[in-house]
Each structure stands twice: as structure tokens, then as C-alpha cells.
Scaffold this active site. Structure first.
Site, PDB file in Angstrom:
ATOM      1  N   LYS A   1     -35.857 -44.473 -12.298  1.00  0.00           N
ATOM      2  CA  LYS A   1     -36.196 -45.768 -11.334  1.00  0.00           C
ATOM      3  C   LYS A   1     -36.022 -47.351 -11.956  1.00  0.00           C
ATOM      4  O   LYS A   1     -36.288 -48.018 -13.468  1.00  0.00           O
ATOM      5  CB  LYS A   1     -37.433 -46.272 -11.404  1.00  0.00           C
ATOM      6  CG  LYS A   1     -37.660 -45.272  -9.700  1.00  0.00           C
ATOM      7  CD  LYS A   1     -39.655 -44.861  -9.874  1.00  0.00           C
ATOM      8  CE  LYS A   1     -39.683 -45.699  -8.543  1.00  0.00           C
ATOM      9  NZ  LYS A   1     -41.424 -44.698  -7.978  1.00  0.00           N
TER      10      LYS A   1
HETATM   11  O1  G3P Z   1     -43.882 -45.000  -5.895  1.00  0.00           O
HETATM   12  C1  G3P Z   1     -44.441 -45.917  -5.999  1.00  0.00           C
HETATM   13  C2  G3P Z   1     -45.188 -46.645  -4.837  1.00  0.00           C
HETATM   14  O2  G3P Z   1     -45.504 -45.695  -3.939  1.00  0.00           O
HETATM   15  C3  G3P Z   1     -46.453 -46.800  -5.227  1.00  0.00           C
HETATM   16  O3  G3P Z   1     -47.168 -47.169  -4.457  1.00  0.00           O
HETATM   17  O4  G3P Z   1     -50.214 -47.307  -3.250  1.00  0.00           O
HETATM   18  O5  G3P Z   1     -49.179 -48.025  -5.689  1.00  0.00           O
HETATM   19  O6  G3P Z   1     -49.098 -49.402  -3.571  1.00  0.00           O
HETATM   20  P1  G3P Z   1     -49.236 -47.911  -3.983  1.00  0.00           P
END
Ligand code: G3P
Length: 215
Positions: free
Chosen positions: A84
Site C-alpha cells: 500500500k
Molecule cells: O483500509 C483503510 C480504510 O478502510 C480505513 O478506514 O475507518 O480508518 O477511515 P477508516
């Protein structure tokens, strides 16, 4: 639409795997910190469990040479590792290089169709659009997913649009309807997807009526 689980918690991965739901896994430093175990052990356990589907591991380097170096090290862990890389100028230079060398990338922290276009032109395998974080600032996450999907189809880019930062069952439904290639879903939302109040009520009623059937 493929379903990835957005977690670094082994029990959650096993849960999804037992149900035959799992097309891949995404992790990030925040999720790894929540797993509350040593980095090497967690990654090792995930890669032991899932050997034949993509497992995204986030890099922390910021400049091209360091990103490439870190990607080389991380990608040696297993053949299904996807690195990533954040959506930055240097990140996209690294992505171009890595994809040419056969190392698959997931461009992360994408918040606009313009960024998705640049990631696609750099040859990214996955492009992660953060729906929830866009909604948090009163912009439309699903709109960016929709626009990005359209751009990929219109110009026949090979990149997969991956809906990330999913916070609700409605997010999953919306990105499936928008034609996202993948949704990476947190465990809590995956569990909620099975549920509907009317299903619970319906089961209760059928069981009550079953008792009334002369046998
Ligand atoms: O994988 C990255 C993403 O899904 C993070 O989500 O909830 O931290 O905005 P969030």
C-alpha cells in the site's frame, strides 16, 4: 464485487474465511496498532492463513527510493503481498516502477477522481477510495467511487476500484451498485450485513406458528 476484510485481527479473518466470504485482506498502521501484537507476528499469521488472495500491507516510507526499497522487502514476505502506497507524487513514481517489476500496489488515501486517474495512469493494481472519511467532511464518498469507476471503464484502465473506509451496510450497498471492484469491509459491518429486524421477527413468528401446526 469482491469482499476484502479491513482488519489485522486473526479471529476476524478466520470468521470471514469460515463463511467463504473472503477475497482478500487490507491492513494499515492503525489497524495493526489495534491488533495489539508484535508487527512481525501479526503479518506472519495473516500470511499463513491467506496464501492465495491479496493481502495489502501499508508502507511507511515517503520518498521514491525508500518506498521502492521498503516495497521490495515487504513483497518478499509472500507472493500474495500487495504494497500500500499513499497517493503522493513520490508515491506514484514508486508505483510505476514497482508495477513494472511485478510488485502489485494498492494506492491508498485517495479522495478524488483526479487522484484515482493519476493512480490508474501509474498502473496501480488497486485504488483505495476512503468513503467514510469523505462523508466525515460532508463530501460524498460514493460520488468519488462512482466517478472513479466510470473513468476506469471509459478508458479501459486495468486498476481495480477498492471502496475503503466503509462505515455501514449502506456504504457496502452503495459501492456495489456503483460497480466498485472491491469493498474492504470492517468486521463489524460484515456481521451487520447478515442482519435485518424483519428477518429476526419473521423467524420468531414462523417458529411460534410451527408450534401451532397439528403434528
Ligand atoms: O483500509 C483503510 C480504510 O478502510 C480505513 O478506514 O475507518 O480508518 O477511515 P477508516
Amino acid at each position: 464485487m469482491k469482499i476484502f476484510i479491513d482488519t489485522a485481527i486473526i479471529k476476524e479473518i478466520e470468521w470471514a474465511e469460515e463463511r467463504g466470504l473472503l477475497d482478500g485482506i487490507t491492513t494499515n498502521p492503525s489497524l495493526l496498532s489495534r491488533a495489539d501484537r508484535k508487527l512481525g507476528e501479526v503479518i506472519n499469521d495473516i500470511l499463513k492463513l491467506i496464501k492465495d488472495r491479496p493481502v495489502s500491507i501499508e508502507l511507511v516510507s515517503q520518498n521514491v527510493d525508500e518506498i521502492i526499497e521498503e516495497a521490495r522487502t515487504v513483497s518478499k514476505l509472500a507472493k500474495n503481498v500487495v504494497v500500500k502506497v499513499p497517493m503522493t507524487d513520490e508515491g506514484m513514481m514508486a508505483v510505476q516502477y514497482l508495477e513494472k517489476k511485478g510488485i502489485h500496489t494498492n494506492v491508498t488515501l485517495v479522495f478524488s477522481a483526479a487522484q484515482a486517474l493519476l493512480a490508474a495512469k501509474s498502473g496501480a493494481t488497486f485504488i483505495s477510495i476512503f468513503m467514510g472519511r469523505l462523508d466525515d467532511i460532508k463530501q460524498s464518498g460514493i460520488e468519488v467511487v462512482r466517478e472513479s469507476v466510470q473513468i476506469m471503464r471509459q478508458y479501459e484502465f486495468q486498476s481495480n476500484i477498492l471502496a475503503a473506509s466503509i462505515r455501514s451496510v449502506s456504504h457496502v450497498e452503495e459501492c456495489a451498485l456503483a460497480g466498485a471492484d472491491v469493498a474492504t469491509i470492517p468486521f463489524k459491518v460484515l456481521v451487520q450485513m447478515y442482519r435485518h429486524d424483519l428477518t429476526d421477527k419473521g423467524i420468531k413468528k414462523f417458529l411460534e406458528d410451527w408450534e401451532k401446526v397439528p403434528k
